[in-house]
Write a protein that holds these residues in place. Structure first.
Motif, PDB file in Angstrom:
ATOM      1  N   ALA B 307       0.835  -1.202   0.000  1.00 42.27           N
ATOM      2  CA  ALA B 307       0.000   0.000   0.000  1.00 42.27           C
ATOM      3  C   ALA B 307       0.868   1.249   0.000  1.00 42.27           C
ATOM      4  O   ALA B 307       0.621   2.204  -0.740  1.00 42.27           O
ATOM      5  N   LYS B 308       1.899   1.242   0.858  1.00 38.77           N
ATOM      6  CA  LYS B 308       2.756   2.419   0.944  1.00 38.77           C
ATOM      7  C   LYS B 308       3.460   2.663  -0.390  1.00 38.77           C
ATOM      8  O   LYS B 308       3.662   3.802  -0.809  1.00 38.77           O
ATOM      9  N   LYS B 309       3.834   1.554  -1.051  1.00 37.59           N
ATOM     10  CA  LYS B 309       4.528   1.690  -2.328  1.00 37.59           C
ATOM     11  C   LYS B 309       3.607   2.293  -3.392  1.00 37.59           C
ATOM     12  O   LYS B 309       3.997   3.149  -4.177  1.00 37.59           O
ATOM     13  N   LYS B 310       2.355   1.835  -3.369  1.00 44.10           N
ATOM     14  CA  LYS B 310       1.412   2.328  -4.372  1.00 44.10           C
ATOM     15  C   LYS B 310       1.057   3.797  -4.155  1.00 44.10           C
ATOM     16  O   LYS B 310       0.815   4.551  -5.107  1.00 44.10           O
ATOM     17  N   ALA B 311       0.999   4.220  -2.893  1.00 43.61           N
ATOM     18  CA  ALA B 311       0.553   5.582  -2.612  1.00 43.61           C
ATOM     19  C   ALA B 311       1.696   6.583  -2.660  1.00 43.61           C
ATOM     20  O   ALA B 311       1.474   7.791  -2.678  1.00 43.61           O
ATOM     21  N   MET B 312       2.948   6.081  -2.671  1.00 38.85           N
ATOM     22  CA  MET B 312       4.100   6.968  -2.572  1.00 38.85           C
ATOM     23  C   MET B 312       4.205   7.997  -3.710  1.00 38.85           C
ATOM     24  O   MET B 312       4.456   9.179  -3.435  1.00 38.85           O
ATOM     25  N   PRO B 313       4.002   7.615  -4.980  1.00 39.41           N
ATOM     26  CA  PRO B 313       4.184   8.618  -6.054  1.00 39.41           C
ATOM     27  C   PRO B 313       3.358   9.883  -5.821  1.00 39.41           C
ATOM     28  O   PRO B 313       3.855  10.999  -6.016  1.00 39.41           O
ATOM     29  N   PHE B 314       2.109   9.726  -5.407  1.00 41.13           N
ATOM     30  CA  PHE B 314       1.272  10.902  -5.202  1.00 41.13           C
ATOM     31  C   PHE B 314       1.778  11.720  -4.015  1.00 41.13           C
ATOM     32  O   PHE B 314       1.825  12.952  -4.058  1.00 41.13           O
ATOM     33  N   LEU B 315       2.201  11.018  -2.933  1.00 40.78           N
ATOM     34  CA  LEU B 315       2.742  11.737  -1.769  1.00 40.78           C
ATOM     35  C   LEU B 315       3.962  12.545  -2.177  1.00 40.78           C
ATOM     36  O   LEU B 315       4.132  13.692  -1.756  1.00 40.78           O
ATOM     37  N   GLN B 316       4.823  11.936  -3.032  1.00 39.85           N
ATOM     38  CA  GLN B 316       6.015  12.663  -3.492  1.00 39.85           C
ATOM     39  C   GLN B 316       5.623  13.950  -4.212  1.00 39.85           C
ATOM     40  O   GLN B 316       6.135  15.018  -3.918  1.00 39.85           O
ATOM     41  N   LEU B 317       4.679  13.815  -5.157  1.00 42.04           N
ATOM     42  CA  LEU B 317       4.238  14.996  -5.917  1.00 42.04           C
ATOM     43  C   LEU B 317       3.707  16.071  -4.973  1.00 42.04           C
ATOM     44  O   LEU B 317       4.096  17.235  -5.031  1.00 42.04           O
ATOM     45  N   VAL B 318       2.812  15.656  -4.084  1.00 41.19           N
ATOM     46  CA  VAL B 318       2.144  16.608  -3.192  1.00 41.19           C
ATOM     47  C   VAL B 318       3.143  17.284  -2.267  1.00 41.19           C
ATOM     48  O   VAL B 318       3.209  18.509  -2.173  1.00 41.19           O
ATOM     49  N   ALA B 319       3.946  16.455  -1.584  1.00 40.25           N
ATOM     50  CA  ALA B 319       4.862  17.005  -0.583  1.00 40.25           C
ATOM     51  C   ALA B 319       5.852  17.970  -1.226  1.00 40.25           C
ATOM     52  O   ALA B 319       6.121  19.050  -0.694  1.00 40.25           O
ATOM     53  N   TRP B 320       6.375  17.580  -2.367  1.00 40.05           N
ATOM     54  CA  TRP B 320       7.367  18.464  -3.009  1.00 40.05           C
ATOM     55  C   TRP B 320       6.725  19.700  -3.611  1.00 40.05           C
ATOM     56  O   TRP B 320       7.355  20.747  -3.682  1.00 40.05           O
ATOM     57  N   ASN B 321       5.472  19.574  -4.046  1.00 46.62           N
ATOM     58  CA  ASN B 321       4.777  20.777  -4.511  1.00 46.62           C
ATOM     59  C   ASN B 321       4.638  21.797  -3.390  1.00 46.62           C
ATOM     60  O   ASN B 321       4.839  22.984  -3.580  1.00 46.62           O
ATOM     61  N   TYR B 322       4.253  21.301  -2.199  1.00 43.41           N
ATOM     62  CA  TYR B 322       4.129  22.213  -1.058  1.00 43.41           C
ATOM     63  C   TYR B 322       5.477  22.849  -0.761  1.00 43.41           C
ATOM     64  O   TYR B 322       5.588  24.050  -0.531  1.00 43.41           O
ATOM     65  N   TYR B 323       6.510  22.004  -0.764  1.00 50.57           N
ATOM     66  CA  TYR B 323       7.841  22.503  -0.415  1.00 50.57           C
ATOM     67  C   TYR B 323       8.295  23.551  -1.427  1.00 50.57           C
ATOM     68  O   TYR B 323       8.745  24.638  -1.053  1.00 50.57           O
ATOM     69  N   PRO B 332      10.734  17.556   2.354  1.00 49.35           N
ATOM     70  CA  PRO B 332      10.141  16.219   2.436  1.00 49.35           C
ATOM     71  C   PRO B 332      11.177  15.108   2.555  1.00 49.35           C
ATOM     72  O   PRO B 332      10.899  14.073   3.167  1.00 49.35           O
ATOM     73  N   ASP B 333      12.415  15.278   1.974  1.00 48.89           N
ATOM     74  CA  ASP B 333      13.337  14.145   2.050  1.00 48.89           C
ATOM     75  C   ASP B 333      13.864  13.914   3.465  1.00 48.89           C
ATOM     76  O   ASP B 333      14.352  12.832   3.770  1.00 48.89           O
ATOM     77  N   THR B 334      13.680  14.898   4.371  1.00 45.65           N
ATOM     78  CA  THR B 334      14.094  14.650   5.758  1.00 45.65           C
ATOM     79  C   THR B 334      13.165  13.652   6.445  1.00 45.65           C
ATOM     80  O   THR B 334      13.514  13.077   7.466  1.00 45.65           O
ATOM     81  N   VAL B 335      11.951  13.455   5.928  1.00 46.54           N
ATOM     82  CA  VAL B 335      11.062  12.457   6.532  1.00 46.54           C
ATOM     83  C   VAL B 335      10.855  11.283   5.587  1.00 46.54           C
ATOM     84  O   VAL B 335       9.847  10.573   5.669  1.00 46.54           O
ATOM     85  N   GLY B 336      11.794  11.073   4.673  1.00 50.11           N
ATOM     86  CA  GLY B 336      11.757   9.870   3.850  1.00 50.11           C
ATOM     87  C   GLY B 336      10.860   9.961   2.640  1.00 50.11           C
ATOM     88  O   GLY B 336      10.344   8.948   2.173  1.00 50.11           O
ATOM     89  N   ILE B 337      10.646  11.165   2.113  1.00 49.41           N
ATOM     90  CA  ILE B 337       9.867  11.290   0.880  1.00 49.41           C
ATOM     91  C   ILE B 337      10.800  11.839  -0.203  1.00 49.41           C
ATOM     92  O   ILE B 337      11.063  13.043  -0.248  1.00 49.41           O
ATOM     93  N   PRO B 338      11.341  10.956  -1.060  1.00 50.75           N
ATOM     94  CA  PRO B 338      12.311  11.421  -2.060  1.00 50.75           C
ATOM     95  C   PRO B 338      11.667  12.297  -3.126  1.00 50.75           C
ATOM     96  O   PRO B 338      10.464  12.202  -3.372  1.00 50.75           O
ATOM     97  N   LYS B 339      12.502  13.146  -3.743  1.00 53.22           N
ATOM     98  CA  LYS B 339      12.004  14.029  -4.804  1.00 53.22           C
ATOM     99  C   LYS B 339      11.571  13.175  -6.009  1.00 53.22           C
ATOM    100  O   LYS B 339      12.240  12.216  -6.351  1.00 53.22           O
ATOM    101  N   PRO B 340      10.426  13.489  -6.604  1.00 51.09           N
ATOM    102  CA  PRO B 340       9.957  12.643  -7.715  1.00 51.09           C
ATOM    103  C   PRO B 340      10.847  12.788  -8.959  1.00 51.09           C
ATOM    104  O   PRO B 340      11.392  13.837  -9.175  1.00 51.09           O
TER     105      PRO B 340
END
Lengths: 182, 340, 510
Positions: B307-323, B332-340
Motif C-alpha cells: 500500500a505504501k509503495k502504491k501511494a508513494m508517487p502521489f505523496l512525493q508529488l504533493v509534498a514536493w509541490n508544497y515545499y 520532504p526528504d528529511t522524513v523519507g519522501i524522495p524528490k519525484p
C-alpha cells in the motif's frame, strides 16, 4: 401575564449583587484584554504565504475584545449601583459561616471533590464509589445528640443504598458500556 | 443478620472487582475477536470522499469481525484533529482513522502533526482523482477561460477546498506550479462542504475529488472543466471530463489512494485479522466496486508495504509541490519522501 | 412531501425492533422519574443520559435522549400536581390548577388529564415539526459563511437574552465566555494550538460533554443540597384513565395549546415554561368559565400540559434547522447530536436528509411511551417522591464522574467536570445562566471558521456582512434583541409610539 424565571434557583441576596458584579466585571475586563493580547501574539504564518485573515488569532481576539467591552458595561452598571462599597466585615462573614445552608454547601463540595479527584485514583473505582455514597448519606443523615443505637436504621439504609448503587453503576459501565474504569 | 448479608454483598462486590481487573480480554492466538464496537474516526465532515468510502468499508467489515463498526466524523485542521484523536486513543485496534494516504504522509511536512507513515499500518481501498469544477452560473466554459480569469485577477478567484492539506489544495498547488497562477484559497471542513459552497456560489471553483462532486455534476449544479490525470474521466450519468494534459501537457499525475489505518504498534493479531479480511472480503467487495464505478473512483485495495509503495508517487508529488511552493515547514526528504 | 412521507416510513420501520422499543420504554420512564423529582431537571437528565448512551449508534442514542426529554417535561407535572412543586420549570403553570385538583381529592383524575393533554400536545407538535423543518432545506444554500457568522452570534445573543430574562447582559457574557472556551486547543484551519501548551492535556481542547455534565449536573447538585428540604404530601390516587368525554369537550383548547406551544417552542431561546404560560393564558381568556382557573380547572390544566409538551417538538425545529436550541434541555440535546457526529443546521436536509424524519419518529415513539407509562404505574411511581435528596445526590454525582470519564477515558475530563461545576455554580449564584455557555462551546467552532472564511472571501471588507438578505435579517434581529433590553431604547420607542398614535395630545402637552 408574567413569565417566571427559566431556572428556579436561590440566588444571592439582591443587595449583594452589585458588589459581586463589580468584582466580576474587573475580572472580565482583565481576562478579555489578556485574551486579546495573547491572540495578537499568535503566529501569522507569514513565511508560509497564508491568507492574513485565516490566522489563528482573529476570532479569539475578537471574542476577547467583546468580553472586555461587556465587562466594562457591567462595571459601569455596578458603579452606578454603588457596587464598589464592599462590605466584607467580620459580622457578615460570621453570618455566612453560621448559616445552615453554607455548611451543607461546603460539605457537598468537599465530599464530591475529594471523591472525584483523590479517592478514585487511590482505590478501585467500585470501592471508592461505595465509600463516597455511604459517607455522603451518613454526613447528611447523622443527627447529633441521638445515641448511635437509635440511628441503626439510618446506617443500614446508607450501607444498602451505597453498595447497591455503587456496584450497579460500576457493573453498568464496566460490562455494559465496556469502559475501563480507573 | 441483616448486617451480615450486607457484608456478604460487599465482599462479593469487592471480589468481583479484583477478578475483573485480573482478567482482561485475552485474545487467543490467530484471529482477533473484538469484544466491543470498533470506531473509525473520519477526520473530515460527513458526505466527503473519506466519509463515503469509509462507510462502505465499515459495512463490509462488520460481517467478518462480528462487531459493529462505528463511524465518527471529527473534522478540523485538514484532518489532523481526528487523526491525532485516533493516535491518542489506546493502541488496541479499537480506534482507527481514515483518509487519503498522501495527507497522512504529508502532515509532518506541512507542520500540522508530528507523525509519518512509519507510525501507521495502511489498508487502502480506492484511488481518487481531482476534478476542477465551477459553479454553472460562472462564465467559465472550459479550462482556458478559468486560467484567463486566474491570470487577469491574481488572488481574486475563490477556490473551495477541504483545507490546507487536502486533495483539493494539492491539485491547485500543482496547477499553480505549472502555470504560475494565484488564487484565493477558501478552506472548509471537508470535500462535501467545499462542493456545497461552490454550488451555493460562495466560491466559484472547487478542485476537490470526482467522488465528492459526482452528485452535483450529475444534478447540473457544477460544470467539470478538467480532471487532474493524463487521460479523460468517464463519469456515469455525466459524460466525459477532459484531461488536464490537454492544456498543460507536461502535467504529472499519480493516483491518490484512500483507506483506513491504525497505529503500527497495535497487537499483531489485529493486523493479521484485518490483513485476512482485506485480502478476501474487501478485495471481492461488489459494494465497493459499484461505489467506485458510480462516482468516478478506481477500486484497487492493498495493504501494508504494498500500500505504501502504491501511494508513494502521489505523496512525493504533493509534498514536493508544497515545499517548492513555500508552504511546507521542512524538506520532504528529511522524513523519507524522495524528490519525484 | 411524498419523499418526506417515504423517509418517515423508512425511519419508522427502522425503529421497529424489540431492543429499540425497550429502550424507548425505560428511557421515557426514567425521564418521567427525573421530571418528577424536584431538583432533577430535564436538562440534567438529558446531559447525564448523553454520557450513558455515548457508545451507542447515533440514532439510538438520540432516540433515548428524546425519550428522556419528553418524559422529563411530562414527569414534572406529577410533582406539580401532588406537591405543588413543579418538577421542572416547565410545569409551573400545571401546578396552578393541578394542585387544587389534588387537594380536592382528584389527583388521579388530574394526572390522567395531564397525561392525555401532554400526549396530544406532543402529537400536534410532531406533525408541525415534520411539515416545517424540511422547508428550511429550501434556504439551505443561502446560508454561506457570512450568514453562519451571524447565525452563531444571533444564537448566543438570543439564548443569553431568554435564559437570563432579569439580566440579559449576564446571559451574553456567559455566551461569549462559552465561545472563548471553544477556542482552547487545536484550531481548525492551521492546526495551531491556542491557549494551551502543545502536548498538554488541555491542548486537546475542552470536551463539550464533561463541561456540560459539570455545569448542569455537579452545579445543580450543589444548589439542591444548599436548599432546605421539602415536605412530601400524602395523597390518595383514584381512577387515572380519563373518560373520553372529558377530553373531547376540551378538544379546541388542546389543539390551540398544541399549536401555540409548538410555535413558541420554535422561537429560538423561548422555553417550555413560556409555552405553558401562554397557552394557559389563552385558554383562560377564551374560556367560558375563567373564574375556575387557579381553583382546579380541568381546562387550565390541560392547556398548560398540552402547551409545554408541544413545545418540546417545536423546540426541535430550530435545533435541527438552525442549530439554535429553544431551551436549556434542547441545548443539551443539540450538544449530544454534535457529539454523535450529526451536525444540525441549515445544511441538515442536504447532509443528513433522513435524520429529520428520524427525530419525528423519535418524538412519536416517546409520546406514545409517555401515554402508556403515564396512565399506568401511577400509584407505584408516587413513592419515588419520598426518596430523600441526600440519598439521590451522591448517586447522581457518581454518575457525573463516571460519565465525564467514560467518553475518552481521560482522568483530565473528571477535572474539567469538577471545574465547570464549581465555576458554573458560582456563575449561577451571580445570575449567569449556563445554557448560553454550553451553546457557546458548541457554536465556537462554527463562529471561528466562518468568520475567518468570510474575511478571506471579502478581503477583510465588512460590507458583505451587511448586504446579504439573510445575514441582514439576522443582524437586525440580533440588534433589536439587544436594544429591546436597553431602558433608553424602550423609552425612545414609547415616545415614538406616543408621537405616532397621539400627536394631537402631545402637541397640547407641549
Amino acid at each position: 401575564m408574567d413569565a417566571p424565571p427559566l431556572f428556579e434557583e436561590d440566588t444571592m441576596k439582591e443587595s449583594n449583587m452589585p458588589q459581586a458584579d463589580f468584582l466580576m466585571s474587573i475580572l472580565l475586563i482583565v481576562f478579555g484584554i489578556t485574551v486579546l493580547f495573547v491572540s495578537i501574539g499568535m503566529p501569522r504564518f507569514e513565511e508560509m504565504d497564508v491568507n492574513p485573515y485565516s490566522v489563528p488569532g482573529v476570532v479569539p481576539g475578537f471574542l476577547g475584545a467583546i468580553i472586555a467591552v461587556l465587562g466594562f458595561v457591567l462595571l459601569i452598571r455596578s458603579i452606578i449601583r454603588k457596587g464598589y462599597k464592599l462590605n466584607i466585615t467580620g459580622r457578615t462573614m460570621k453570618e455566612w459561616i453560621r448559616d445552615d445552608s453554607t455548611s451543607r454547601f461546603l460539605l457537598t463540595i468537599g465530599l464530591c471533590v475529594f471523591y472525584a479527584l483523590v479517592l478514585i485514583g487511590l482505590v478501585p473505582y467500585a470501592v471508592g464509589t461505595v465509600l463516597f455514597i455511604f459517607a455522603f448519606i451518613l454526613v447528611f443523615e447523622y443527627r447529633r445528640g441521638i445515641p448511635l443505637r437509635e440511628q441503626k436504621r439510618m446506617f443500614l439504609g446508607a450501607t444498602l443504598v451505597s453498595v447497591l448503587s455503587g456496584v450497579s453503576i460500576w457493573v453498568l459501565f464496566r460490562y455494559l458500556f465496556l469502559v475501563n474504569l480507573p | 443478620m441483616k448486617r451480615l448479608s450486607v457484608l456478604i454483598v460487599l465482599l462479593i462486590a469487592l471480589s468481583m472487582a479484583s477478578w475483573a481487573e485480573a482478567a482482561p480480554d485475552s485474545g487467543d492466538s490467530g484471529m482477533w475477536k473484538p469484544t466491543k464496537p470498533i470506531t473509525i474516526i473520519v477526520p473530515w465532515g460527513a458526505g466527503g470522499s473519506t466519509d463515503q468510502v469509509t462507510r462502505v468499508v465499515a459495512g463490509e467489515l462488520e460481517g467478518p469481525l462480528g462487531q459493529k463498526v462505528v463511524i465518527v466524523n471529527q473534522p478540523g485542521a485538514s484532518g489532523s484533529v481526528g487523526t491525532k484523536g485516533a493516535f491518542d486513543a489506546p493502541h488496541d485496534g479499537y480506534t482507527w482513522a481514515a483518509g487519503a494516504a498522501a495527507d497522512l504522509g504529508a502532515y509532518k511536512v506541512k507542520g500540522l502533526l508530528d507523525t509519518t507513515w512509519d507510525d501507521w499500518e495502511l489498508f487502502l481501498n480506492v484511488a481518487n482523482v481531482s476534478v476542477i469544477a465551477v459553479n454553472v452560473d460562472t462564465p467559465y466554459q472550459d479550462f482556458d477561460d478559468l486560467l484567463e480569469a486566474f491570470k487577469a485577477n491574481p488572488g481574486q478567484v475563490p477556490v473551495a477546498t477541504a483545507g490546507q492539506l487536502s486533495a483539493g489544495h494539492a491539485a491547485m498547488e500543482a496547477i499553480a506550479k505549472y502555470t504560475g497562477i494565484k488564487y484565493k484559497h477558501v478552506t472548509y471542513d471537508g470535500g462535501n462542504p467545499a462542493v456545497i459552497a461552490t454550488v451555493a456560489g460562495e466560491a466559484e471553483v472547487t478542485s476537490q475529488l470526482a467522488v465528492e462532486e459526482a452528485d452535483m455534476l450529475k444534478g447540473g449544479k457544477l460544470r467539470a472543466l478538467a480532471v487532474l490525470d493524463d487521460k479523460p474521466l468517464q463519469l456515469k450519468g455525466y459524460g466525459e471530463i477532459p484531461a488536464i494534459t490537454d492544456w498543460i501537457p507536461e502535467f504529472q499525475a499519480a493516483p491518490n489512494y484512500f483507506g483506513i489505518w491504525v497505529p503500527a504498534d497495535v497487537p499483531a493479531e489485529v493486523l493479521e485479522t484485518f490483513g485476512e479480511i482485506w485480502d478476501t472480503t474487501i478485495r471481492d467487495s461488489q459494494m465497493l466496486a459499484d461505489y467506485a464505478a458510480e462516482r468516478g473512483a478506481v477500486f484497487s485495495p492493498s495493504r501494508g508495504e504494498e500500500a505504501k509503495k502504491k501511494a508513494m508517487p502521489f505523496l512525493q508529488l504533493v509534498a514536493w509541490n508544497y515545499y517548492d511552493g513555500g508552504t511546507a515547514v521542512m524538506s520532504p526528504d528529511t522524513v523519507g519522501i524522495p524528490k519525484p | 412531501m411524498l419523499e418526506g412521507l417515504q423517509l418517515f416510513g423508512q425511519s419508522f420501520i427502522g425503529f421497529m425492533s424489540l431492543g429499540i422499543l425497550f429502550n424507548v420504554l425505560w428511557a421515557t420512564q426514567l425521564g418521567i422519574i427525573v421530571g418528577m423529582l424536584p431538583g432533577l431537571t430535564a436538562t440534567m437528565g438529558v446531559a447525564l443520559m448523553t454520557t450513558l448512551t455515548f457508545r451507542m449508534p447515533a440514532s439510538e442514542a438520540v432516540l433515548i435522549l428524546v425519550c428522556m426529554y419528553v418524559g422529563a417535561i411530562y414527569g414534572g407535572s406529577r410533582s406539580a400536581i401532588l406537591l405543588n412543586i413543579p418538577g421542572t420549570p416547565a410545569n409551573a403553570a400545571t401546578a396552578v390548577d393541578g394542585y387544587p385538583l389534588a387537594k380536592q381529592g382528584r389527583a388521579g383524575r388530574a394526572i390522567g388529564i395531564a397525561t392525555t393533554g401532554s400526549f396530544i400536545g406532543t402529537f400536534i407538535g410532531m406533525i408541525i415539526l415534520a411539515l416545517f423543518t424540511p422547508l428550511i432545506g429550501k434556504f439551505a444554500l443561502e446560508f454561506k459563511s457570512f450568514e453562519f457568522f451571524w447565525l452563531s452570534i444571533f444564537g448566543i445573543v438570543i439564548c443569553g437574552n431568554l435564559t437570563a430574562p432579569k439580566d440579559p447582559l449576564k446571559g451574553w457574557i456567559a455566551g461569549f465566555l462559552g465561545l472563548f472556551v471553544a477556542m482552547i486547543g487545536m484550531e481548525g484551519i492551521h492546526a495551531h494550538i491556542r491557549f494551551a501548551r502543545p502536548g498538554s492535556e488541555l491542548s486537546g481542547g475542552i470536551a463539550l460533554l464533561p463541561a456540560m455534565v459539570g455545569a448542569f449536573g455537579f452545579a445543580e447538585i450543589i444548589s439542591v443540597m444548599k436548599l432546605s428540604a421539602y415536605e412530601v404530601v400524602k395523597t390518595k390516587i383514584e381512577r387515572v384513565v380519563p373518560k373520553f368525554v372529558e377530553i373531547w369537550v376540551h378538544k379546541w383548547t388542546i389543539i390551540r395549546s398544541g399549536i401555540v406551544g409548538t410555535f413558541i417552542g420554535a422561537i429560538p431561546g423561548v422555553g417550555e415554561d413560556i409555552a405553558a404560560w401562554v397557552s394557559y393564558d389563552m385558554a383562560k381568556r377564551s374560556s367560558k368559565t375563567p373564574e375556575k382557573f387557579g381553583k382546579g380547572s380541568i381546562e387550565g390544566l390541560i392547556a398548560a400540559e398540552a402547551g409545554n409538551n408541544a413545545c418540546v417538538a417545536g423546540a426541535m425545529i430550530p435545533v435541527l434547522s438552525l442549530a439554535i436550541p429553544g431551551s436549556a434541555p434542547a441545548a443539551v440535546l443539540l450538544a449530544a447530536m454534535f457529539i454523535h457526529g450529526v451536525r444540525p443546521g441549515p445544511l441538515i436536509m442536504i447532509e443528513f436528509p433522513s435524520f429529520v424524519y428520524e427525530v419525528v419518529v423519535m418524538v412519536l415513539l416517546a409520546s406514545a411511551a409517555m401515554l402508556i407509562l403515564g396512565l399506568s404505574m401511577v400509584r407505584w411511581l408516587v413513592k419515588v417522591l419520598v426518596v430523600p435528596r441526600q440519598k439521590l445526590m451522591p448517586i447522581i454525582f457518581a454518575l457525573c464522574v463516571v460519565g465525564a470519564f467514560a467518553i475518552q477515558g481521560r482522568v483530565f475530563d473528571i477535572g474539567v467536570m469538577i471545574a465547570f461545576g464549581l465555576i458554573g455554580y458560582f456563575l449561577r449564584e451571580m445570575d449567569y445562566p449556563m445554557a448560553p455557555l454550553i451553546l457557546g462551546i458548541i457554536l465556537g467552532d462554527i463562529l471561528d471558521k466562518n468568520l475567518r472564511r468570510a474575511l478571506i472571501l471579502s478581503d477583510g471588507g465588512l460590507a458583505p456582512f451587511f448586504n446579504q438578505p439573510i445575514g441582514l435579517v439576522l443582524f437586525f434581529v440580533t440588534l433589536l434583541v439587544i436594544l429591546s433590553k436597553m431602558k433608553w431604547f424602550n423609552d425612545l420607542m414609547g415616545l415614538l409610539k406616543n408621537a405616532i398614535l397621539s400627536p394631537f395630545k402631545r402637541n397640547k402637552g407641549a
